[in-house]
Design a protein around this motif. Structure first.
Motif, PDB file in Angstrom:
ATOM      1  N   PHE A   1       0.821  -1.213   0.000  1.00 27.06           N
ATOM      2  CA  PHE A   1       0.000   0.000   0.000  1.00 27.06           C
ATOM      3  C   PHE A   1       0.856   1.265   0.000  1.00 27.06           C
ATOM      4  CE2 PHE A   1      -2.158  -3.372   2.431  1.00 27.06           C
ATOM      5  CZ  PHE A   1      -3.197  -3.631   1.547  1.00 27.06           C
ATOM      6  N   ARG A   2       0.323   2.296  -0.649  1.00 24.50           N
ATOM      7  CA  ARG A   2       0.988   3.606  -0.676  1.00 24.50           C
ATOM      8  C   ARG A   2       0.472   4.517   0.430  1.00 24.50           C
ATOM      9  NH1 ARG A   2      -0.252   3.142  -6.159  1.00 24.50           N
ATOM     10  NH2 ARG A   2      -1.855   4.745  -5.919  1.00 24.50           N
ATOM     11  N   THR A   3      -0.839   4.467   0.694  1.00 23.81           N
ATOM     12  CA  THR A   3      -1.407   5.326   1.734  1.00 23.81           C
ATOM     13  C   THR A   3      -2.266   4.489   2.685  1.00 23.81           C
ATOM     14  OG1 THR A   3      -3.423   5.878   0.487  1.00 23.81           O
ATOM     15  CG2 THR A   3      -1.494   7.286   0.155  1.00 23.81           C
ATOM     16  N   VAL A   4      -2.308   4.930   3.920  1.00 24.35           N
ATOM     17  CA  VAL A   4      -3.095   4.264   4.957  1.00 24.35           C
ATOM     18  C   VAL A   4      -3.837   5.354   5.725  1.00 24.35           C
ATOM     19  CG1 VAL A   4      -3.026   2.824   7.017  1.00 24.35           C
ATOM     20  CG2 VAL A   4      -1.396   2.409   5.167  1.00 24.35           C
ATOM     21  N   GLU A   5      -5.165   5.290   5.733  1.00 25.78           N
ATOM     22  CA  GLU A   5      -5.982   6.271   6.436  1.00 25.78           C
ATOM     23  C   GLU A   5      -6.609   5.595   7.657  1.00 25.78           C
ATOM     24  OE1 GLU A   5      -7.286   8.633   2.353  1.00 25.78           O
ATOM     25  OE2 GLU A   5      -8.790   7.604   3.556  1.00 25.78           O
ATOM     26  N   VAL A   6      -6.329   6.137   8.822  1.00 24.26           N
ATOM     27  CA  VAL A   6      -6.782   5.547  10.084  1.00 24.26           C
ATOM     28  C   VAL A   6      -7.839   6.455  10.706  1.00 24.26           C
ATOM     29  CG1 VAL A   6      -6.089   4.781  12.380  1.00 24.26           C
ATOM     30  CG2 VAL A   6      -4.518   4.502  10.440  1.00 24.26           C
ATOM     31  N   TYR A   7      -8.984   5.870  11.030  1.00 17.93           N
ATOM     32  CA  TYR A   7     -10.003   6.615  11.753  1.00 17.93           C
ATOM     33  C   TYR A   7     -10.648   5.689  12.763  1.00 17.93           C
ATOM     34  CZ  TYR A   7     -13.849   9.607  12.977  1.00 17.93           C
ATOM     35  OH  TYR A   7     -14.717  10.368  13.694  1.00 17.93           O
ATOM     36  N   GLY A   8     -10.715   6.138  14.016  1.00 14.14           N
ATOM     37  CA  GLY A   8     -11.313   5.279  15.022  1.00 14.14           C
ATOM     38  C   GLY A   8     -11.462   5.989  16.342  1.00 14.14           C
ATOM     39  N   SER A   9     -11.733   5.216  17.374  1.00 13.17           N
ATOM     40  CA  SER A   9     -11.932   5.791  18.692  1.00 13.17           C
ATOM     41  C   SER A   9     -11.571   4.780  19.760  1.00 13.17           C
ATOM     42  CB  SER A   9     -13.387   6.233  18.871  1.00 13.17           C
ATOM     43  OG  SER A   9     -14.267   5.119  18.813  1.00 13.17           O
ATOM     44  N   SER A  10     -11.248   5.301  20.933  1.00 15.38           N
ATOM     45  CA  SER A  10     -11.052   4.439  22.097  1.00 15.38           C
ATOM     46  C   SER A  10     -11.992   4.899  23.193  1.00 15.38           C
ATOM     47  CB  SER A  10      -9.592   4.478  22.575  1.00 15.38           C
ATOM     48  OG  SER A  10      -9.210   5.793  22.930  1.00 15.38           O
ATOM     49  N   GLY A  11     -12.485   3.951  23.956  1.00 10.29           N
ATOM     50  CA  GLY A  11     -13.446   4.240  25.008  1.00 10.29           C
ATOM     51  C   GLY A  11     -13.956   2.930  25.578  1.00 10.29           C
ATOM     52  N   ARG A  12     -15.165   2.970  26.122  1.00 13.23           N
ATOM     53  CA  ARG A  12     -15.792   1.766  26.683  1.00 13.23           C
ATOM     54  C   ARG A  12     -17.110   1.541  25.942  1.00 13.23           C
ATOM     55  NH1 ARG A  12     -16.274   3.289  32.784  1.00 13.23           N
ATOM     56  NH2 ARG A  12     -17.018   1.123  32.973  1.00 13.23           N
ATOM     57  N   TYR A  13     -17.234   0.382  25.285  1.00 10.13           N
ATOM     58  CA  TYR A  13     -18.353   0.139  24.390  1.00 10.13           C
ATOM     59  C   TYR A  13     -19.074  -1.160  24.743  1.00 10.13           C
ATOM     60  CZ  TYR A  13     -15.491   3.419  21.749  1.00 10.13           C
ATOM     61  OH  TYR A  13     -14.727   4.503  21.381  1.00 10.13           O
ATOM     62  N   THR A  14     -20.401  -1.098  24.740  1.00  9.38           N
ATOM     63  CA  THR A  14     -21.170  -2.322  24.956  1.00  9.38           C
ATOM     64  C   THR A  14     -21.396  -3.083  23.659  1.00  9.38           C
ATOM     65  OG1 THR A  14     -23.254  -1.109  24.740  1.00  9.38           O
ATOM     66  CG2 THR A  14     -22.364  -1.378  26.965  1.00  9.38           C
ATOM     67  N   ASP A  15     -21.294  -2.398  22.510  1.00 14.05           N
ATOM     68  CA  ASP A  15     -21.511  -3.052  21.214  1.00 14.05           C
ATOM     69  C   ASP A  15     -20.365  -2.684  20.277  1.00 14.05           C
ATOM     70  OD1 ASP A  15     -22.510  -4.346  19.014  1.00 14.05           O
ATOM     71  OD2 ASP A  15     -24.054  -2.843  18.575  1.00 14.05           O
ATOM     72  N   PRO A  16     -19.151  -3.160  20.563  1.00 15.44           N
ATOM     73  CA  PRO A  16     -18.001  -2.748  19.753  1.00 15.44           C
ATOM     74  C   PRO A  16     -18.101  -3.177  18.294  1.00 15.44           C
ATOM     75  CG  PRO A  16     -17.408  -4.553  21.238  1.00 15.44           C
ATOM     76  CD  PRO A  16     -18.765  -4.080  21.645  1.00 15.44           C
ATOM     77  N   GLU A  17     -18.701  -4.338  18.028  1.00 15.66           N
ATOM     78  CA  GLU A  17     -18.812  -4.771  16.632  1.00 15.66           C
ATOM     79  C   GLU A  17     -19.794  -3.893  15.864  1.00 15.66           C
ATOM     80  OE1 GLU A  17     -19.568  -8.919  16.351  1.00 15.66           O
ATOM     81  OE2 GLU A  17     -17.551  -9.479  17.031  1.00 15.66           O
ATOM     82  N   GLY A  18     -20.865  -3.449  16.530  1.00 13.36           N
ATOM     83  CA  GLY A  18     -21.773  -2.513  15.884  1.00 13.36           C
ATOM     84  C   GLY A  18     -21.080  -1.202  15.584  1.00 13.36           C
ATOM     85  N   HIS A  19     -20.247  -0.753  16.514  1.00 16.74           N
ATOM     86  CA  HIS A  19     -19.475   0.468  16.300  1.00 16.74           C
ATOM     87  C   HIS A  19     -18.493   0.279  15.152  1.00 16.74           C
ATOM     88  CE1 HIS A  19     -18.125   4.373  17.293  1.00 16.74           C
ATOM     89  NE2 HIS A  19     -17.050   4.045  17.989  1.00 16.74           N
ATOM     90  N   ARG A  20     -17.864  -0.900  15.103  1.00 12.71           N
ATOM     91  CA  ARG A  20     -16.942  -1.220  14.013  1.00 12.71           C
ATOM     92  C   ARG A  20     -17.645  -1.147  12.663  1.00 12.71           C
ATOM     93  NH1 ARG A  20     -16.148  -7.390  13.453  1.00 12.71           N
ATOM     94  NH2 ARG A  20     -18.244  -7.032  12.621  1.00 12.71           N
ATOM     95  N   ASP A  21     -18.824  -1.762  12.557  1.00 13.71           N
ATOM     96  CA  ASP A  21     -19.550  -1.770  11.287  1.00 13.71           C
ATOM     97  C   ASP A  21     -19.999  -0.373  10.893  1.00 13.71           C
ATOM     98  OD1 ASP A  21     -21.162  -4.988  11.928  1.00 13.71           O
ATOM     99  OD2 ASP A  21     -19.158  -4.482  11.198  1.00 13.71           O
ATOM    100  N   SER A  22     -20.327   0.479  11.874  1.00 16.95           N
ATOM    101  CA  SER A  22     -20.671   1.871  11.572  1.00 16.95           C
ATOM    102  C   SER A  22     -19.466   2.610  11.026  1.00 16.95           C
ATOM    103  CB  SER A  22     -21.207   2.566  12.825  1.00 16.95           C
ATOM    104  OG  SER A  22     -22.454   2.038  13.205  1.00 16.95           O
ATOM    105  N   LEU A  23     -18.290   2.315  11.563  1.00 24.30           N
ATOM    106  CA  LEU A  23     -17.075   2.930  11.036  1.00 24.30           C
ATOM    107  C   LEU A  23     -16.841   2.530   9.584  1.00 24.30           C
ATOM    108  CD1 LEU A  23     -14.531   2.601  13.983  1.00 24.30           C
ATOM    109  CD2 LEU A  23     -15.157   4.708  12.830  1.00 24.30           C
ATOM    110  N   ILE A  24     -17.063   1.270   9.271  1.00 25.71           N
ATOM    111  CA  ILE A  24     -16.888   0.823   7.886  1.00 25.71           C
ATOM    112  C   ILE A  24     -17.859   1.567   6.976  1.00 25.71           C
ATOM    113  CG2 ILE A  24     -17.111  -1.135   6.309  1.00 25.71           C
ATOM    114  CD1 ILE A  24     -16.164  -2.948   8.557  1.00 25.71           C
ATOM    115  N   ARG A  25     -19.115   1.704   7.419  1.00 23.60           N
ATOM    116  CA  ARG A  25     -20.079   2.453   6.604  1.00 23.60           C
ATOM    117  C   ARG A  25     -19.618   3.891   6.400  1.00 23.60           C
ATOM    118  NH1 ARG A  25     -23.986  -0.523   9.594  1.00 23.60           N
ATOM    119  NH2 ARG A  25     -24.277   1.173  11.083  1.00 23.60           N
ATOM    120  N   ALA A  26     -19.133   4.510   7.477  1.00 23.78           N
ATOM    121  CA  ALA A  26     -18.691   5.896   7.372  1.00 23.78           C
ATOM    122  C   ALA A  26     -17.521   6.047   6.410  1.00 23.78           C
ATOM    123  CB  ALA A  26     -18.302   6.420   8.751  1.00 23.78           C
TER     124      ALA A  26
END
Length: 506
Positions: free
Chosen positions: A404-429
């Protein structure tokens, strides 16, 4: 400002002081030989060196000269061929709409109608000359003695021709950007009508899409209904129509004038708005149909239309000048579901953004690195902070022949009850653009050495992988595309680099 660095003259205009600076360049207050004040905008050197910008700037100036009307700051002079191209407009004295609202508070229905009608007339004059404003907002509206004046029409379009947009930029101000503009699609006058709706919400004391990072505001504009709770009921249907997600469903400027200022309205002048005059018994508009909001698109069902590339840059207008911000993609507010603090996992890990990742293969692009952005607590989410950074391949990565030439990182750290749902929302975004082409459907992959599953997909020109655990959720976009397995393996390395244990306190 002490004036040491001020140019003495620009064209035939004597410079008095600097008014502001931003992505396009610097704005000066100057005087003509006859003593008239003007605002002169001078392009940045790198724009001046771009022949595409000069050609587009010249065309936009020619069109902008034709915009007369009593609701715009008229273009009085320009020199697109100067070493630093410049544009002079009439200088309009008076506070901005944002300044007036901060001082006097929200407007009532009568004043909102007058403001909306005056701004609609301005947009009509701009559109009739083949221009689109693209950055209508309270900071670009001067509340002059004779009524509101719209500033800086046509400039964004010249900027759109430059190399600044080669990665698919959306120009304008998040919170006022129409969905099609936020997604980098072709825009027309309906985008300005959307911005007008957001301006009227602001004038009523609200925020159409709340507060947050530019990415968060853009995501909400595309996917979430506007908050109209601050808008008086009598004018709320008109504002709702302006903020329809589908540009074809928004009223035309002619229709807006009929709705905001019917012929039966009592006579008044635009200046009544600036001076907060009260118009008694202002007539209410008839009810408008409500239009369904576009729901978030699921990355596996992909049912959307016209194509575009996900924006890699956002541009926010400040004090009449454009300023470019870097970002990795849209921000998100995922639906976490209910959950009390007692149900939240213990905070054990957090994110960091190191200078290099993947054993030094990629180094961060400092221009496209946003500071950590703490988020408010909600059900299912506590202590969350957003992170965003862009990385480019280093000499180490080139020597190792990484994929890869470029890598774009976007995310968050915290305390989550539904981390996989949050993950899938990130993919949509990161991937949902309105017409995306999915070349590899999402799959769950656990590469060797990983203790977590990654969800990966290839959309348009990017391969995206994401993870979600109790404390960190991240989506990473790789270009050019590669196999999902290769992207997942690289994601595992990056996760090890940016996810770190929280130090225990003794």
């Amino acid at each position: 400002m002490d004036g040491v660095d001020l140019p003495e003259r620009i064209g035939d205009y004597a410079v008095e002081r600097e008014l502001g600076a931003g992505g396009m360049g610097t704005v000066y207050l100057a005087r003509s030989r006859g003593g008239r004040t003007v605002a002169v905008k001078v392009a940045r050197p790198e724009l001046a060196a771009d022949p595409h910008f000069r050609a587009r700037f010249r065309a936009e100036v020619d069109a902008a000269r034709r915009v007369g009307g009593f609701h715009t700051a008229q273009v009085v002079d320009a020199d697109p061929d100067a070493p630093a191209p410049w544009l002079a407009t009439a200088y309009i004295a008076g506070p901005t709409l944002s300044g007036l609202l901060a001082e006097n508070g929200p407007m009532d229905e009568a004043r909102l109608r007058l403001l909306g009608a005056a701004l609609t007339e301005a947009l009509q004059a701009i559109h009739d000359c083949g221009l689109i404003h693209r950055d209508l907002k309270p900071g670009n509206i001067i509340m002059a003695d004779d009524g509101p004046r719209v500033l800086d029409f046509g400039i964004a379009r010249a900027l759109e021709s430059t190399r600044l947009t080669h990665t698919g930029a959306a120009f304008g101000t998040p919170g006022f950007l129409a969905p099609e503009q936020a997604q980098g699609l072709e825009v027309g006058g309906a985008a300005d009508v959307f911005a007008l709706g957001a301006v009227l919400v602001a004038a009523a004391g609200g925020q159409a899409f709340g507060e947050g990072t530019p990415m968060v505001l853009m995501y909400r504009a595309v996917h979430e209904p506007a908050d109209l709770s601050a808008v008086p009921e009598g004018v709320r249907p008109v504002v709702a129509a302006c903020l329809a997600k589908d540009p074809a469903q928004r009223p035309t400027t002619k229709r807006l004038l009929d709705l905001l200022a019917p012929d039966t309205a009592p006579p008044s002048t635009p200046g009544d708005v600036a001076h907060a005059a009260t118009v008694a018994d202002a007539p209410r508009t008839e009810a408008l149909p409500t239009f369904p909001q576009q729901p978030p698109l699921h990355p596996e069902t992909k049912t959307a239309t016209p194509a575009r590339k996900r924006p890699g840059l956002l541009a926010a207008g400040v004090a009449g000048a454009l300023i470019v911000l870097g970002g990795a993609g849209y921000g998100i507010y995922a639906s976490m579901g209910a959950g009390s603090d007692a149900n939240l996992p213990k905070a054990t890990h957090e994110l960091t953004i190191p200078e290099t990742i993947a054993d030094g293969a990629y180094g961060w692009n400092i221009e496209n690195r946003l500071p950590p952005d703490p988020q408010p607590d909600r059900d299912g989410m506590k202590g969350s902070t957003h992170f965003s950074a862009d990385y480019t391949v280093t000499s180490t990565g080139v020597e190792r022949a990484v994929a890869f030439r470029t890598v774009e990182v976007y995310g968050s750290s915290g305390r989550y009850t539904d981390p996989e749902g949050h993950r899938d929302s990130l993919i949509r975004a990161m991937t949902v653009t309105g017409s995306e082409s999915v070349t590899e459907q999402p799959r769950t992959i656990r590469p060797p050495g990983s203790d977590v599953d990654f969800r990966c997909t290839t959309v348009d020109q990017e391969t995206v992988c994401a993870w979600g655990d109790d404390n960190t959720t991240v989506a990473i976009a790789f270009t050019p595309t590669s196999s999902l397995e290769v992207a997942a393996a690289e994601t595992r390395k990056i996760r090890d680099d940016i996810r770190r244990p929280i130090a225990t306190q003794s």
